[in-house]
Design an enzyme around this catalytic site. Structure first.
Site, short mmCIF file in Angstrom:
data_model
loop_
_atom_site.label_atom_id
_atom_site.label_comp_id
_atom_site.label_asym_id
_atom_site.label_seq_id
_atom_site.Cartn_x
_atom_site.Cartn_y
_atom_site.Cartn_z
N LYS A 72 33.40 63.88 14.01
CA LYS A 72 33.60 63.05 12.94
C LYS A 72 34.92 62.41 13.28
CE LYS A 72 30.58 65.71 9.97
NZ LYS A 72 30.52 66.32 8.75
N ASN A 93 30.88 59.90 9.14
CA ASN A 93 29.80 60.97 9.44
C ASN A 93 28.52 59.92 9.44
OD1 ASN A 93 29.66 60.61 6.56
ND2 ASN A 93 28.25 62.13 6.50
N GLY A 132 39.17 75.96 7.20
CA GLY A 132 38.91 75.15 8.07
C GLY A 132 39.76 73.76 8.14
N ALA A 136 34.89 67.67 8.23
CA ALA A 136 34.16 68.03 6.88
C ALA A 136 35.18 68.31 5.86
CB ALA A 136 33.11 68.88 6.90
N LEU A 212 29.62 75.11 3.13
CA LEU A 212 29.18 73.88 3.75
C LEU A 212 27.82 74.07 4.44
CD1 LEU A 212 31.34 72.36 2.29
CD2 LEU A 212 31.49 71.06 4.52
#
Length: 253
Positions: A72, A93, A132, A136, A212
């Site tokens: 991404k 994305n 993270g 995303a 997610l």
């Protein structure tokens, strides 16, 4: 021959993506809409540098692409144009192939995440932890900023003021941060027993845990949250919403 030339091809760009949601979702969608000349395939590549060759091989029929882990961010260098929002987010994305064959990048994760998160929010959801730091997580951070929710990234290798390590998550942080979003792949099928290393014992019914991941539908992360009375949600609705937004972009002349 004419039928071949009228073929509309769409693809998911990613690495080790045989499990992918997108191919199944769009294949089913094309069946429902009786779009026999539409096909969705995987561009399962080990390096982003393989992408130009894949595009070249399918040049005449390729209309659009979705992009997933881990490309991404890396895909930016292969695009002709990037939508303003995607530029602000720092991740792409969705790619539209224009009639002239140019590649334009968009971010539909923002739309999908925002629309699926908003119904869960209450007035006390003022702070969030984003687990993270990949592509995303950038879309998640963009949405939280937009909603006025303060956030910190949690990383194994934290950098800068906006990031902390898993070891730094204290009881106090958990008790004062009522929204936790997992943007890591930890807990994805087949390794369903693993989960992000956070102190779950301090989770309460004031918390929202959002993952997610969509396969399995209830990850260990979500199970542990539910045991403590938290509201939990997986990433399936977000995926469906972002896929529909991508479809809209591909068909917008």
């Amino acid at each position: 021959m004419a039928e071949k030339e009228n073929k509309h091809l769409y693809a998911l760009v990613g690495k080790n993506i045989s499990y992918s949601f997108s191919r199944g979702y769009f294949t089913e969608k094309f069946k429902k809409l009786a779009l026999k000349n539409h096909e969705y395939i995987n561009f399962d590549i080990q390096s982003i540098h393989e992408l130009p060759q894949k595009i070249k091989e399918n040049k005449k029929k390729l209309k659009g692409m979705n992009v997933t882990i881990p490309y991404k961010l890396e895909v930016f260098n292969f695009l002709d144009k990037i939508d303003k929002k995607a530029l602000k987010v720092g991740a792409v994305n969705t790619i539209k192939v224009t009639k002239k064959g140019r590649l334009k990048g968009f971010n539909t994760d923002v739309y999908g995440f925002k629309k699926s998160l908003k119904p869960l929010l209450k007035t006390h959801h003022k702070k969030a932890l984003i687990l993270g730091t990949g592509g995303a997580s950038k879309a998640v951070a963009f949405v939280l900023e937009n909603l006025g929710i303060k956030y910190k990234f949690v990383s194994r290798n934290p950098e800068g003021k906006k990031q902390i390590s898993y070891l730094e998550i204290t009881k106090e942080i958990i008790q004062n941060t009522h929204l936790i979003i997992n943007c890591t792949p930890l807990g994805t099928h087949p390794n369903t027993e693993v989960c992000p290393d956070i102190p779950y014992k301090f989770i309460s019914n004031q918390h929202v845990l959002y993952d997610l991941i969509y396969n399995p539908s209830e990850t260990t992360f979500l199970k542990k949250g539910k045991e403590k009375g938290a509201v939990t949600k997986n990433g399936l609705e977000m995926l469906e919403l972002q896929a529909e937004k991508a479809w809209e972009i591909w068909n917008d002349n």
